[in-house]
Scaffold this motif. Structure first.
Motif, PDB file in Angstrom:
ATOM      1  N   GLY A 207      28.056  -4.525  65.029  1.00  0.00           N
ATOM      2  CA  GLY A 207      28.576  -5.549  65.935  1.00  0.00           C
ATOM      3  C   GLY A 207      27.477  -6.069  66.828  1.00  0.00           C
ATOM      4  N   ARG A 208      27.891  -6.726  67.903  1.00  0.00           N
ATOM      5  CA  ARG A 208      26.935  -7.372  68.785  1.00  0.00           C
ATOM      6  C   ARG A 208      25.905  -6.394  69.344  1.00  0.00           C
ATOM      7  N   GLY A 209      26.273  -5.112  69.352  1.00  0.00           N
ATOM      8  CA  GLY A 209      25.351  -4.097  69.840  1.00  0.00           C
ATOM      9  C   GLY A 209      24.051  -4.012  69.058  1.00  0.00           C
ATOM     10  N   ILE A 210      23.989  -4.580  67.872  1.00  0.00           N
ATOM     11  CA  ILE A 210      22.721  -4.517  67.118  1.00  0.00           C
ATOM     12  C   ILE A 210      21.690  -5.493  67.689  1.00  0.00           C
ATOM     13  N   SER A 233      31.471  -7.235  62.764  1.00  0.00           N
ATOM     14  CA  SER A 233      32.511  -7.768  63.649  1.00  0.00           C
ATOM     15  C   SER A 233      32.458  -9.287  63.600  1.00  0.00           C
ATOM     16  N   ARG A 234      33.483  -9.912  64.115  1.00  0.00           N
ATOM     17  CA  ARG A 234      33.490 -11.374  64.111  1.00  0.00           C
ATOM     18  C   ARG A 234      32.420 -11.944  65.029  1.00  0.00           C
ATOM     19  N   ALA A 235      32.131 -11.220  66.109  1.00  0.00           N
ATOM     20  CA  ALA A 235      31.135 -11.731  67.057  1.00  0.00           C
ATOM     21  C   ALA A 235      29.818 -12.016  66.341  1.00  0.00           C
ATOM     22  N   VAL A 236      29.404 -11.126  65.452  1.00  0.00           N
ATOM     23  CA  VAL A 236      28.112 -11.325  64.789  1.00  0.00           C
ATOM     24  C   VAL A 236      28.211 -12.331  63.643  1.00  0.00           C
ATOM     25  N   HIS A 246      31.408 -10.505  55.186  1.00  0.00           N
ATOM     26  CA  HIS A 246      31.273  -9.136  55.702  1.00  0.00           C
ATOM     27  C   HIS A 246      32.229  -8.843  56.855  1.00  0.00           C
ATOM     28  N   GLN A 247      32.922  -9.860  57.337  1.00  0.00           N
ATOM     29  CA  GLN A 247      33.745  -9.651  58.536  1.00  0.00           C
ATOM     30  C   GLN A 247      34.955  -8.757  58.278  1.00  0.00           C
ATOM     31  N   VAL A 248      35.099  -7.765  59.147  1.00  0.00           N
ATOM     32  CA  VAL A 248      36.258  -6.870  59.100  1.00  0.00           C
ATOM     33  C   VAL A 248      37.173  -7.254  60.256  1.00  0.00           C
ATOM     34  N   GLY A 249      38.462  -7.375  59.987  1.00  0.00           N
ATOM     35  CA  GLY A 249      39.384  -7.645  61.085  1.00  0.00           C
ATOM     36  C   GLY A 249      40.519  -8.550  60.710  1.00  0.00           C
ATOM     37  N   GLN A 250      41.235  -8.936  61.729  1.00  0.00           N
ATOM     38  CA  GLN A 250      42.427  -9.754  61.546  1.00  0.00           C
ATOM     39  C   GLN A 250      42.140 -11.022  60.766  1.00  0.00           C
ATOM     40  N   THR A 251      40.999 -11.665  61.071  1.00  0.00           N
ATOM     41  CA  THR A 251      40.667 -12.890  60.356  1.00  0.00           C
ATOM     42  C   THR A 251      39.551 -12.643  59.351  1.00  0.00           C
ATOM     43  N   GLY A 252      39.319 -11.385  59.055  1.00  0.00           N
ATOM     44  CA  GLY A 252      38.323 -11.038  58.041  1.00  0.00           C
ATOM     45  C   GLY A 252      38.979 -10.180  56.990  1.00  0.00           C
ATOM     46  N   CYS A 263      29.175   0.626  64.451  1.00  0.00           N
ATOM     47  CA  CYS A 263      27.939   0.715  65.241  1.00  0.00           C
ATOM     48  C   CYS A 263      27.834  -0.478  66.177  1.00  0.00           C
ATOM     49  N   GLY A 264      27.853  -0.240  67.467  1.00  0.00           N
ATOM     50  CA  GLY A 264      27.715  -1.342  68.414  1.00  0.00           C
ATOM     51  C   GLY A 264      28.858  -2.325  68.345  1.00  0.00           C
ATOM     52  N   ILE A 265      30.054  -1.793  68.087  1.00  0.00           N
ATOM     53  CA  ILE A 265      31.274  -2.612  68.041  1.00  0.00           C
ATOM     54  C   ILE A 265      32.208  -2.107  69.128  1.00  0.00           C
ATOM     55  N   SER A 266      32.731  -3.037  69.931  1.00  0.00           N
ATOM     56  CA  SER A 266      33.557  -2.596  71.062  1.00  0.00           C
ATOM     57  C   SER A 266      34.933  -2.107  70.612  1.00  0.00           C
ATOM     58  N   ILE A 269      41.071  -5.492  69.599  1.00  0.00           N
ATOM     59  CA  ILE A 269      42.308  -5.335  68.838  1.00  0.00           C
ATOM     60  C   ILE A 269      42.239  -6.081  67.502  1.00  0.00           C
ATOM     61  N   GLN A 270      41.576  -7.249  67.492  1.00  0.00           N
ATOM     62  CA  GLN A 270      41.479  -8.011  66.233  1.00  0.00           C
ATOM     63  C   GLN A 270      40.558  -7.320  65.238  1.00  0.00           C
ATOM     64  N   HIS A 271      39.590  -6.569  65.733  1.00  0.00           N
ATOM     65  CA  HIS A 271      38.743  -5.798  64.820  1.00  0.00           C
ATOM     66  C   HIS A 271      39.551  -4.623  64.253  1.00  0.00           C
ATOM     67  N   ALA A 283      32.543   6.288  65.647  1.00  0.00           N
ATOM     68  CA  ALA A 283      32.059   5.206  66.508  1.00  0.00           C
ATOM     69  C   ALA A 283      30.751   5.586  67.164  1.00  0.00           C
ATOM     70  N   ILE A 284      29.809   4.640  67.151  1.00  0.00           N
ATOM     71  CA  ILE A 284      28.555   4.820  67.874  1.00  0.00           C
ATOM     72  C   ILE A 284      28.446   3.641  68.833  1.00  0.00           C
ATOM     73  N   ASN A 285      28.463   3.940  70.122  1.00  0.00           N
ATOM     74  CA  ASN A 285      28.470   2.866  71.110  1.00  0.00           C
ATOM     75  C   ASN A 285      27.918   3.430  72.404  1.00  0.00           C
ATOM     76  N   VAL A 301      28.459   8.684  72.116  1.00  0.00           N
ATOM     77  CA  VAL A 301      28.099   7.720  73.150  1.00  0.00           C
ATOM     78  C   VAL A 301      26.581   7.705  73.200  1.00  0.00           C
ATOM     79  N   GLY A 302      25.998   6.595  72.758  1.00  0.00           N
ATOM     80  CA  GLY A 302      24.537   6.545  72.740  1.00  0.00           C
ATOM     81  C   GLY A 302      24.031   5.237  72.176  1.00  0.00           C
ATOM     82  N   ASP A 303      22.709   5.127  72.146  1.00  0.00           N
ATOM     83  CA  ASP A 303      22.049   3.917  71.683  1.00  0.00           C
ATOM     84  C   ASP A 303      21.979   3.941  70.154  1.00  0.00           C
TER      85      ASP A 303
HETATM   86  C1  LIG Z   1      42.319 -15.069  66.848  1.00  0.00           C
HETATM   87  C2  LIG Z   1      41.183 -14.091  66.882  1.00  0.00           C
HETATM   88  C3  LIG Z   1      40.810 -13.459  65.701  1.00  0.00           C
HETATM   89  C4  LIG Z   1      39.758 -12.542  65.694  1.00  0.00           C
HETATM   90  N1  LIG Z   1      39.444 -11.921  64.521  1.00  0.00           N
HETATM   91  C5  LIG Z   1      38.479 -10.971  64.541  1.00  0.00           C
HETATM   92  C6  LIG Z   1      38.143 -10.259  63.354  1.00  0.00           C
HETATM   93  O1  LIG Z   1      38.692 -10.505  62.267  1.00  0.00           O
HETATM   94  N2  LIG Z   1      37.199  -9.300  63.422  1.00  0.00           N
HETATM   95  C7  LIG Z   1      36.549  -8.989  64.590  1.00  0.00           C
HETATM   96  O2  LIG Z   1      35.697  -8.097  64.578  1.00  0.00           O
HETATM   97  N3  LIG Z   1      36.826  -9.663  65.708  1.00  0.00           N
HETATM   98  C8  LIG Z   1      37.761 -10.647  65.718  1.00  0.00           C
HETATM   99  N4  LIG Z   1      37.999 -11.336  66.861  1.00  0.00           N
HETATM  100  C9  LIG Z   1      37.070 -11.172  68.005  1.00  0.00           C
HETATM  101  C10 LIG Z   1      37.311  -9.945  68.843  1.00  0.00           C
HETATM  102  O3  LIG Z   1      38.260 -10.260  69.828  1.00  0.00           O
HETATM  103  C11 LIG Z   1      36.005  -9.512  69.525  1.00  0.00           C
HETATM  104  O4  LIG Z   1      35.484 -10.592  70.268  1.00  0.00           O
HETATM  105  C12 LIG Z   1      34.923  -9.034  68.574  1.00  0.00           C
HETATM  106  O5  LIG Z   1      35.455  -8.101  67.644  1.00  0.00           O
HETATM  107  C13 LIG Z   1      33.795  -8.408  69.352  1.00  0.00           C
HETATM  108  O6  LIG Z   1      32.747  -8.076  68.498  1.00  0.00           O
HETATM  109  P1  LIG Z   1      31.743  -6.908  68.883  1.00  0.00           P
HETATM  110  O7  LIG Z   1      32.485  -5.645  69.052  1.00  0.00           O
HETATM  111  O8  LIG Z   1      30.643  -6.932  67.888  1.00  0.00           O
HETATM  112  O9  LIG Z   1      31.110  -7.429  70.244  1.00  0.00           O
HETATM  113  P2  LIG Z   1      31.313  -6.928  71.735  1.00  0.00           P
HETATM  114  O10 LIG Z   1      32.719  -6.887  72.106  1.00  0.00           O
HETATM  115  O11 LIG Z   1      30.370  -7.713  72.546  1.00  0.00           O
HETATM  116  O12 LIG Z   1      30.841  -5.415  71.678  1.00  0.00           O
HETATM  117  C14 LIG Z   1      29.519  -5.006  71.487  1.00  0.00           C
HETATM  118  C15 LIG Z   1      29.476  -3.518  71.729  1.00  0.00           C
HETATM  119  O13 LIG Z   1      28.182  -3.035  71.435  1.00  0.00           O
HETATM  120  C16 LIG Z   1      27.864  -2.023  72.382  1.00  0.00           C
HETATM  121  N5  LIG Z   1      26.401  -1.928  72.415  1.00  0.00           N
HETATM  122  C17 LIG Z   1      25.513  -2.829  72.893  1.00  0.00           C
HETATM  123  N6  LIG Z   1      24.253  -2.404  72.694  1.00  0.00           N
HETATM  124  C18 LIG Z   1      24.353  -1.205  72.075  1.00  0.00           C
HETATM  125  C19 LIG Z   1      23.386  -0.275  71.610  1.00  0.00           C
HETATM  126  N7  LIG Z   1      22.079  -0.491  71.710  1.00  0.00           N
HETATM  127  N8  LIG Z   1      23.834   0.850  71.048  1.00  0.00           N
HETATM  128  C20 LIG Z   1      25.178   1.090  70.926  1.00  0.00           C
HETATM  129  N9  LIG Z   1      26.113   0.243  71.344  1.00  0.00           N
HETATM  130  C21 LIG Z   1      25.709  -0.897  71.906  1.00  0.00           C
HETATM  131  C22 LIG Z   1      28.489  -2.476  73.666  1.00  0.00           C
HETATM  132  O14 LIG Z   1      28.728  -1.357  74.513  1.00  0.00           O
HETATM  133  C23 LIG Z   1      29.766  -3.131  73.181  1.00  0.00           C
HETATM  134  O15 LIG Z   1      30.862  -2.208  73.177  1.00  0.00           O
HETATM  135  C24 LIG Z   1      39.045 -12.260  66.892  1.00  0.00           C
HETATM  136  C25 LIG Z   1      39.418 -12.895  68.068  1.00  0.00           C
HETATM  137  C26 LIG Z   1      40.470 -13.798  68.079  1.00  0.00           C
HETATM  138  C27 LIG Z   1      40.849 -14.447  69.365  1.00  0.00           C
END
Ligand SMILES: Cc1cc2nc3c(=O)[nH]c(=O)nc-3n(C[C@H](O)[C@H](O)[C@H](O)COP(=O)(O)OP(=O)(O)OC[C@H]3O[C@@H](n4cnc5c(N)ncnc54)[C@H](O)[C@@H]3O)c2cc1C
Ligand SMILES: Nc1ncnc2c1ncn2[C@@H]1O[C@H](COP(=O)(O)O)[C@@H](O)[C@H]1O
Lengths: 322, 259
Positions: A207-210, A233-236, A246-252, A263-266, A269-271, A283-285, A301-303
């Motif tokens: 996820g965005r954590g990468i 994750s969808r964010a990436v 590659h997207q995993v989740g409600q819309t993936g 890894c680095g995924i919050s 709920i959609q994920h 989980a690694i976060n 809990v870690g990098d």
């Molecule tokens: C209608 C709708 C549909 C959606 N469908 C999907 C879907 O299908 N799939 C999906 O995934 N999302 C979906 N989303 C988006 C979802 O709500 C989140 O925004 C998304 O999943 C967040 O992605 P993320 O966890 O990568 O990013 P973030 O929420 O930004 O999380 C990043 C995480 O990385 C951690 N991190 C940062 N740096 C490091 C590090 N160095 N080491 C370890 N951890 C680190 C942080 O602590 C944080 O928890 C949808 C949203 C909506 C509104």
């Protein structure tokens, strides 16, 4: 009365077809009826060993190169006619992207009811199925009294089980005359050896954590060590760091691997909607309050930049890969 | 050419869902209702085809309670010309089979050459209503479409499969279910929202479509609703990195036998 399983193939039998056969076999046993299968595609000959021990009595094989690829016009009438000929009372297929279209179309032509994307199917005086609804936040248990009762099974939720090595009788069928309205112009499929997300036994997602697309190798190394498919994750995906497939989740994609590593995924709920039926979640976060830790079995809990390489090395050691 | 878009009103999936006392339904009070997200992509595609001069008329069709008109108004504000709501007693307890029968019956006279729908509705995730409509009307059809081109009476589409895609040519009349990624649904502008208020939404009653009494008896019933698996271990592994990683691998291998 009998159970019929639709054996999905893409040039070869798909694992999800054997999973559906395993589930169908249990239903047939509980109902005290025979299990049969239908296969449509290229020659089945060199694959019949794959069907050993699954409890299938007969495979009705419609072998024809023209029907190697799924088409509604080609496949659906065959199954409708066969169901009627056999008097099948239960029909079970796979809830792959094509399988859902296949099952919906067959159910419509038979005028019957269908539960798609079931995570459990059983027989208890009638067919019952459990399926996620509301983006996986609720699980609905349904009973189907319409006949034939139809269910499509989510890939990876049932383990293929074999009892003995009896192979089914192959009943070769002639191709019925079909006129295909829809023409397949091109089939683009992933390179051989690439593990498909929805079928993978292990999925490692980033996820965005990468931090940026240049850091995928950190997650990929762990995926390689585990023999895993790469998720995201969808964010990436939205950030353009990786392709949408590659997207995993409600819309993936919805995945149910034996092990899911986030890894680095919050853990939004959609994920969760796409991975909460995984058997084990790791989980690694770096944020101890990330929601993913409420959903995981094992958390660190870690990098991730420190944890992933160490974990990859440890996994290789444990699997004797170095 | 006429396009019909099937649009369903569903609770926003971001909602907190509570199971009702009967264990068979979800409490609806307090839920926010929206157009099912994939249907928005189907709507957008229809409007783009109209804007490109490839379609003359776009009708939005829904089966549901009167409240479904709210999301139909959104579709009208996006650019649909008119709406058709199939409603009446029992419409909310229809199974997917029943909904498809109702929609197909309502669509019969309209003569749409193209019917667009979402790949699934995000409430029941049934993934079958549009395919059933296609089969009932005997239209060619393709699901999970990520690209759509129309030339004359032939649609060329990409349909997603696991790990790839098929490119298909479908002759009209046809039904396609739409996957996200195909386009970005527009937000209705204020003037268009105002205009949409004057666009017609016709009602069709289930009974008028010959669907009542026994015809509505579905062969599928919800027995029980429950929450998904709650028994996760939630074990946070402590220690320095080398120790934690070793412990995790040991647990995956020995305790879980997952490696
Ligand atoms: C209608 C709708 C549909 C959606 N469908 C999907 C879907 O299908 N799939 C999906 O995934 N999302 C979906 N989303 C988006 C979802 O709500 C989140 O925004 C998304 O999943 C967040 O992605 P993320 O966890 O990568 O990013 P973030 O929420 O930004 O999380 C990043 C995480 O990385 C951690 N991190 C940062 N740096 C490091 C590090 N160095 N080491 C370890 N951890 C680190 C942080 O602590 C944080 O928890 C949808 C949203 C909506 C509104
Ligand atoms: N009640 C309904 N009214 C209008 N369209 C519907 C309805 N139910 C399903 N659809 C259409 O069919 C698609 C698939 O829905 P489903 O089969 O319920 O997952 C939806 O995205 C809609 O386009």
């Amino acid at each position: 009365m009998s159970v019929l399983v639709l054996l999905e193939q893409r040039g070869e039998l798909k694992p999800c077809a054997l999973e559906a056969a395993t589930a169908a076999s249990k239903v047939a046993q509980a109902a005290g009826v025979e299990l049969n299968a239908v296969y449509i595609g290229q020659s089945l000959a060199d694959q019949s060993a794959e069907l050993a021990g699954l409890g299938i009595a007969k495979v009705y094989a419609y072998e024809n190169d023209a029907l190697n690829y799924y088409s509604n016009d080609g496949y659906v009438p065959i199954v409708r006619d066969l169901v009627q000929e056999l008097g099948a009372t239960v029909v079970i297929g796979s809830a792959s992207a094509l399988g859902k279209e296949y099952c919906a179309s067959v159910a419509a032509r038979l005028g019957t009811e269908l539960a798609q994307d079931a995570i459990e199917v059983s027989w208890d005086g009638g067919l019952k199925a459990k399926k996620p609804v509301y983006a996986g936040k609720i699980v609905s248990e349904v009973s189907i009294t319409a006949s034939p009762a139809m269910v499509s099974l989510r890939p990876n939720v049932v383990k293929i089980e074999r009892d003995g090595d009896a192979v089914p009788e192959i009943v070769k069928r002639d191709m019925p005359q079909v006129s295909l309205r829809t023409v397949l112009k091109e089939a683009a499929v992933a390179a051989a050896g690439q593990i498909e997300l929805t079928e993978a036994k292990v999925v490692v997602s980033g996820g965005r954590g990468i931090g940026g697309p240049e850091n995928w190798p950190v997650v990929q190394e762990l995926a390689d060590a585990l023999g895993a498919a790469l998720g995201a994750s969808r964010a990436v995906v939205d950030a353009g760091w990786i392709h949408h497939s590659h997207q995993v989740g409600q819309t993936g994609k919805v995945v149910s691997p034996d092990i899911y590593v986030a890894c680095g995924i919050s853990g939004a709920i959609q994920h969760q909607a796409g991975m909460r039926t995984s058997k084990l979640i790791v989980a690694i976060n770096k944020d101890p309050n990330a929601p993913i830790f409420k959903l995981c079995d094992y958390g660190i809990v870690g990098d991730l930049f420190e944890i992933c390489p160490l974990l990859a090395a440890e996994v290789r050691k444990a699997l004797g890969k170095e | 050419m006429k396009i019909a878009v099937l649009v369903k009103r569903v609770p926003d999936t971001a909602s907190v869902f509570q199971i009702d006392g009967d264990q068979k339904s979800v409490k609806t009070d307090g839920l926010k209702f929206v157009m099912s997200p994939y249907d928005e992509h189907a709507m957008e595609l229809a409007i783009q085809l109209k804007e490109a001069g490839k379609a003359d008329e776009v009708i939005v069709v829904s089966a549901g309670p009167d409240g479904a008109k709210d999301v139909m108004r959104t579709a009208l504000a996006m650019g649909a010309d008119s709406g058709l709501l199939v409603t009446g007693d029992g419409v909310e307890s229809l199974s997917s089979r029943g909904v498809a029968q109702a929609l197909a019956a309502a669509l019969k006279d309209f003569g749409a050459e193209l019917i667009l729908a979402g790949k699934q509705a995000v409430d029941d995730d049934a993934s079958q209503v549009a395919e059933r409509v296609a089969e009932l009307l005997e239209y060619a059809h393709a699901s999970v479409v990520t690209r759509f081109e129309l030339e004359g009476t032939t649609a060329t589409v990409d349909r997603e499969i696991e790990g790839g895609q098929y490119t298909l040519e479908l002759p009209l009349p046809a039904v396609c279910t739409i996957q996200k990624g195909i386009n970005t649904p527009r937000y209705p502008t204020l003037p268009n929202i105002m205009k949409a208020k004057k666009k017609p939404i016709a009602d069709k009653n289930l009974a008028d479509l010959g669907l009542s009494g026994d015809a509505l008896n579905s062969g599928i019933a919800v027995e029980n609703l429950s929450l998904p698996r709650q028994d996760r271990l939630n074990k946070i592994i402590e220690g320095d990195n080398e120790v934690r990683v070793k412990e995790l691998v040991r647990m995956l291998k020995e305790d879980e036998k997952a490696l």
